[in-house]
Design an enzyme around this catalytic site. Structure first.
Site: not given
Ligand code: PLP
Length: 387
Positions: A73, A195, A216, A253, A340
């Site tokens: 995100t 993905q 990760a 950090t 969600c």
């Molecule tokens: N992008 C995609 C395609 C995802 O499937 C996800 C996770 O749900 C994210 C971004 C977000 O990743 P994170 O959960 O590490 O913030």
């Protein structure tokens, strides 16, 4: 309490790989600020750089191009926040559509919008997808063709952002063609590769992309850590200002434990890509068996390239929510589209954009992970065939 269900919801998150657990356990304890000059700091720095090299190896980039973040995100937000105009697809993850949507609201003109005349107002343009969920390249070309002259524009102009593979359907986008169109138009390109990481071969260096986002916890590392890959020479507008960590690109950090786990998971995933190649066959066999057993099956994106671990399908007449609960009782953990934060099942914007019709309300997502075996897909296929 019931026994643990067979876990087939790895696109939401994967269980921790044993190597990630060991790395994090080993990292727990000593003081670990990688910016400290003393012995402990230097040890921590060595470990962060070793993890960076492991993530870079899996993504096909140079280690120095990796900026650690708090997850996919943040990586998506970091990549896009410096641009005034984001051209993106209708099937992106909310962390792309959310930020781009804010831009769009800020850029709306018209009475009552106090920011309408703001010269830094931002804009989002959405590229259509076809019923298989792949972006309409002609539409992208037309959008790019309609831009004002973008040559020699500074950071803050236009970026194309299209995910490498969709989290709900697994559908792979034609990135090579997308990059070529963006290059021709002289605009930057970002891809959310969350993905595809670890599931198929990645070569960021050869991709022509300017930015790519990673996370990760989709590859068996911990939650709360990810990375943005930044092409050398590509400027970045930092979201967080402070101590100038990560080469001044992401202050704060470093999440030392998380990064240790991410590095170990990336290393294990690099040695394990063949597992996913096999999984494509297990997924296809499940779909074939269910389709053979019954008439009331729709498989979304079946006609195009998909990542090998994912199947998004509607089986029978029950709603997604009912199916997920029925499968939970039968001992399988799957999901209804994307998970969600509220835990509620809501209409999938991905399937809506694919014009899936009422089938969208019945869709479930099955997604395998590093721990999944052929028999897991076989067991689920039997249950789906009869449910
Ligand atoms: N992008 C995609 C395609 C995802 O499937 C996800 C996770 O749900 C994210 C971004 C977000 O990743 P994170 O959960 O590490 O913030």
């Amino acid at each position: 309490m019931m026994g643990a269900a067979l876990y087939l919801d790895n696109n939401a998150t994967a269980p921790l790989r044993p190597a990630a657990v060991s790395a994090m356990q080993a990292a727990m304890g000593p003081p670990a600020n990688p910016s400290s000059v003393h012995f402990y700091g230097r040890q921590a720095r060595l470990q962060v750089e070793s993890a960076r090299a492991d993530v870079a190896m899996l993504a096909g980039s140079r280690p120095s191009d990796i900026v650690f973040t708090s997850g996919g995100t943040e990586a998506n937000n970091l990549a896009l926040s410096g641009f005034r105009h984001v051209i993106t697809s209708a099937v992106e993850h909310d962390s792309v559509l959310g930020i781009a949507h804010n831009f769009s609201n800020a850029g709306n003109s018209g009475a009552g919008n106090p920011r309408a005349s703001n010269p830094r107002a931002r804009k989002m343009t959405v590229i259509d997808v076809d019923p298989d969920g792949r972006i309409n390249l002609a539409h992208l070309e037309a959008i790019l063709g309609g831009l004002e002259d973008t040559s020699n524009t500074p950071l803050g102009q236009t970026i194309v952002s299209v995910m490498a593979a969709n989290n709900e359907t697994g559908v792979i986008q034609p990135l090579e063609a997308i990059v070529a169109l963006a290059r021709k138009a002289g605009v930057a390109v970002h891809s959310d590769m969350v993905q595809v990481l670890g599931k198929s071969h990645l070569d960021f260096a050869a991709s022509g992309l300017d930015f790519a986002s990673l996370s990760a916890h989709k590859i068996g590392g911990p939650t709360g850590v990810g990375a943005l890959i930044v092409r050398p020479g590509q400027a970045l507008s930092s979201l967080l200002r402070g101590g100038g960590q990560e080469g001044g690109r992401r202050s704060g950090t470093e999440n030392f434990l998380g990064i240790a786990g991410f590095g170990a998971a990336a290393k294990a995933a690099f040695e394990d890509v063949g597992h996913y190649r096999q999984m494509g066959g297990w997924r296809d066999a499940l779909e074939a068996q269910v389709m053979q057993a019954r008439q009331d099956v729709t498989i979304f994106g079946r006609g195009v390239d998909r990542i090998p671990n994912t199947s998004c399908l509607a089986v029978g007449s029950k709603s997604s929510e009912t199916m997920v609960m029925a499968l939970d009782l039968a001992g399988f953990a799957v999901s209804a589209g994307s998970a969600c934060s509220s835990g509620k099942v809501h209409e999938s914007h991905v399937l809506k954009a694919m014009q899936a019709g009422e089938g969208a309300a019945r869709a479930i997502r099955v997604s395998g992970g590093w721990q999944t075996r052929a028999q897991d897909f076989e067991k689920l296929a039997e249950v789906l065939a009869e449910l």
